[in-house]
Design an enzyme around this catalytic site. Structure first.
Site, PDB file in Angstrom:
ATOM      1  N   ASP A 331       0.835  -1.190   0.000  1.00 46.50           N
ATOM      2  CA  ASP A 331       0.000   0.000   0.000  1.00 46.50           C
ATOM      3  C   ASP A 331       0.878   1.252   0.000  1.00 46.50           C
ATOM      4  O   ASP A 331       1.872   1.319   0.725  1.00 46.50           O
ATOM      5  CB  ASP A 331      -0.894  -0.034   1.246  1.00 46.50           C
ATOM      6  CG  ASP A 331      -1.762   1.186   1.384  1.00 46.50           C
ATOM      7  OD1 ASP A 331      -2.665   1.351   0.545  1.00 46.50           O
ATOM      8  OD2 ASP A 331      -1.552   1.965   2.331  1.00 46.50           O
ATOM      9  N   GLU A 367       1.634  -0.355  -5.082  1.00 46.21           N
ATOM     10  CA  GLU A 367       0.739   0.760  -5.385  1.00 46.21           C
ATOM     11  C   GLU A 367       1.674   1.957  -5.531  1.00 46.21           C
ATOM     12  O   GLU A 367       2.173   2.476  -4.526  1.00 46.21           O
ATOM     13  CB  GLU A 367      -0.264   0.976  -4.266  1.00 46.21           C
ATOM     14  CG  GLU A 367      -1.258   2.080  -4.578  1.00 46.21           C
ATOM     15  CD  GLU A 367      -2.236   2.338  -3.450  1.00 46.21           C
ATOM     16  OE1 GLU A 367      -3.424   2.557  -3.743  1.00 46.21           O
ATOM     17  OE2 GLU A 367      -1.819   2.324  -2.270  1.00 46.21           O
TER      18      GLU A 367
END
Length: 670
Positions: A331, A367
């Site tokens: 993330d 990401e």
């Protein structure tokens, strides 16, 4: 080296000592033959106590000794797996219990009543000693599937089965629900070969959510990285999660964990004292003694700091070795590559991963952004990383909504976004292609809502993406109008076909397989309720069957073309771009196009030399006649104008329906 009585070096003694007494720099709770060694790295502390908790009794309070600067340790005899413990420290004149950052299980409630206080910390901070050795993997190994053969299905452990009518009540919303007979049958039916689980490590809700009696349903607020969240277990999170992964592997399904190493649940300066703020605040990036916030969550972890880097690497290895996970999705991964304010693809973290004999062999997905300076880094990660490709998400949505001037960019996305992901680094550095993710509209809502409807989140509808590129096709929300419903279904097929048949690794939101709606909420991070829990009662079998068939056909077709276009052989194939009438497309014509076809023919170097696939796009509102090349015997394997899945032979001039996506192959090689 230890000397024996006759003066010789005794390797046997060294081996014995390493087995019986864990190395003092092995942090956390380490069991040995007759007890357990507890070690905490806390350079900001002058005194640390170990608390051993026993049900119904006051804790046993033991002073720890500073073995080396910052390393506090205590050996305790007769401690076994299952023992609850925490650490007691002093911070700003108050005594706090803090969790072990290396804890591999937690037993304290993953909630508190704001404001967080020292008295509440005695409950929250409780961890548990874990012994991984007894678990039986039964000889089951990981599928070890190449990335180009992988189709990722993003899944929330609780939301997947909480409302499934055929999952046993004790397994609903839990790790074992993932491997219930009903779910295993579902995976097989839909050719699911990889689950990407939203964060399952122990997390805490943010204070503003706790004040509203809400929770962080998605799990992106990490508390203890090595501990599986006990809320998804009936009794034993460690063994139930291992069982789930073992049985998924037995059914040829890989498991990727979504991990959050960019910040912690301690938040900003006003956040709770959980561990790092008291034991080693140097783990945070500093700016005039203020915590930097490149994540929007109040703080940012500094992986230049040796202790922080070690913790992240140790955590990843723990999940890979003790739980056999197949990979990680990071993330806000631009944060882990930062050296101060600047992102570097050659940072210490990336080099450490690349040389690690365990971590260099698992799937790594970034990401590729955060909200810090120059935070958008798509295509800039090392060659052994895949990256979430938001470019294809935005372009696909725009094209099928009817936004003008997008078709040239769409063509680039279909061919693997090679402007960001050079095919010279394929198949290692592939785009992860998606049109929906957990943070945004579901596919059903993409075609049902023109605007977000996030009022239930308690932020006056200000949260969530504003640029959704969605449409409702006449009515906001659900409708019984057959014309609107038909348009919506075709647009769903268009977007999914665009993702499945583009070059790269598809990422599918599992909710989209059954057309789940969140009633227009595009940021349901705090909705631990039927808004997020999949509604299996509304499953559309026609849609589900079409989806499953297209996944199977993608798996048979796309990987061989990725292989042919990878590395040094990428220039040895033929790619032809044509108008619907068969004429070649000239460069100056692209900006005004509404239709095109792309034919890829494998070169002589490939084992399937001469095979071709053809993709045709009609983004306009009127049907077009598509002239197919006459030197192949074509078969239609996907036509989004219909939900029919029969493989058919096209006409020489095939009708390319309005707003449709067509895929042909040149022989019966499915």
């Amino acid at each position: 080296m230890i000397k024996s009585s006759n003066g010789s070096e005794s390797n046997l003694m060294v081996l014995f000592m390493s087995i019986c007494f864990p190395a003092p720099y092995s942090l956390g709770a380490q069991l040995y033959g007759s007890g357990c060694r507890f070690t905490l790295y806390a350079p900001d502390q002058d005194c640390v106590h170990l608390l051993l908790w026993h049900q119904g009794h006051q804790p046993q309070r033991l002073a720890m000794r500073e073995y080396k600067r910052g390393y506090w340790t205590k050996e305790v005899a007769d401690v076994v797996a299952g023992q609850d413990y925490s650490f007691e420290i002093s911070h700003n004149g108050q005594t706090w219990c803090v969790a072990d950052p290396y804890a591999q299980a937690v037993t304290g409630p993953l909630s508190y009543q704001p404001p967080y206080t020292p008295s509440q910390s005695t409950l929250l901070a409780r961890c548990q000693v874990v012994d991984h050795a007894p678990f039986d993997w039964q000889g089951v190994s990981s599928p070890q599937r190449p990335m180009c053969d992988t189709v990722i299905f993003e899944t929330h452990v609780k939301g997947l089965t909480q409302q499934h009518p055929d999952v046993e009540p004790a397994e609903k919303g839990r790790y074992l629900g993932l491997i219930s007979p009903a779910m295993l049958a579902f995976y097989q039916q839909h050719h699911i070969n990889c689950l990407q689980l939203l964060p399952i490590t122990a997390c805490l809700p943010e204070p503003h959510l706790l004040s509203q009696q809400k929770t962080n349903y998605w799990g992106y607020n990490p508390y203890v990285w090595m501990a599986p969240d006990p809320r998804y277990a009936e009794k034993d999170a460690v063994n139930e999660l291992k069982t789930a992964i073992r049985e998924l592997h037995r059914h040829d399904i890989e498991v990727i964990l979504d991990v959050v190493f960019n910040h912690t649940a301690e938040g900003g300066d006003g956040g709770p004292i959980l561990h790092f703020k008291a034991i080693d605040q140097a783990m945070y990036l500093q700016d005039n003694q203020q915590l930097r916030n490149y994540t929007g969550c109040g703080n940012t972890l500094d992986l230049r700091h040796p202790a922080a880097l070690k913790l992240v690497l140790d955590t990843l290895r723990m999940w890979a070795t003790h739980y056999h996970v197949d990979g990680f999705r990071f993330d806000l991964a631009a944060t882990v590559g930062r050296d101060g304010e600047a992102f570097h693809p050659h940072s210490a973290f990336f080099h450490a991963i690349a040389q690690d004999p365990i971590l260099s062999t698992v799937k790594l997905i970034a990401e590729p952004w955060d909200i810090g300076p120059n935070g958008y880094q798509l295509g800039q990660f090392p060659a052994n990383w895949a990256e979430c490709n938001d470019k294809i998400r935005d372009t696909t949505r725009s094209v099928w909504r009817g936004d003008p001037g997008k078709l040239q960019d769409f063509a680039t996305r279909l061919m693997g976004s090679r402007d960001f992901f050079s095919a010279s680094h394929w198949p290692d550095h592939l785009p992860i292609n998606y049109v929906t993710y957990h943070d945004g509209f579901t596919l059903q809502d993409m075609v049902s809502y023109a605007k977000r409807h996030n009022h239930a989140n308690g932020e006056n509808n200000r949260d969530g993406h504003g640029d959704n590129r969605s449409a409702n096709y006449g009515i906001e929300g659900p409708t019984d109008d057959p014309t609107i419903m038909a348009v919506r279904e075709q647009q769903k097929r268009n977007m999914i076909a665009s993702i499945l048949f583009s070059l790269g690794t598809p990422h599918i939101l599992t909710a989209d397989l059954i057309s789940h709606s969140q009633q227009g909420n595009n940021n349901a991070y705090c909705q631990d309720n039927p808004t997020s829990w999949l509604n299996w009662q509304t499953k559309d079998h026609a849609w589900s069957n079409w989806f499953a068939t297209m996944i199977a056909r993608r798996n048979a077709i796309v990987p061989r073309f990725i292989d042919a276009l990878s590395g040094t052989q990428r220039h040895l194939n033929q790619i032809a771009w044509r108008h619907s009438n068969g004429d070649p497309i000239q460069d100056h014509q692209w900006p005004n196009l509404q239709t095109f076809s792309c034919q890829i023919t494998l070169g002589a170097h490939h084992s399937n030399a001469g095979q071709s696939t053809l993709i045709a796009i009609n983004s306009s509102d009127t049907a077009q006649a598509l002239r197919l090349p006459s030197d192949h015997q074509w078969r239609i394997v996907c036509d989004t104008a219909t939900d029919e899945t029969t493989v058919t032979a096209p006409e020489a001039f095939q009708c390319l329906a309005a707003k449709s996506f067509l895929v042909c192959i040149d022989s019966d090689w499915l």
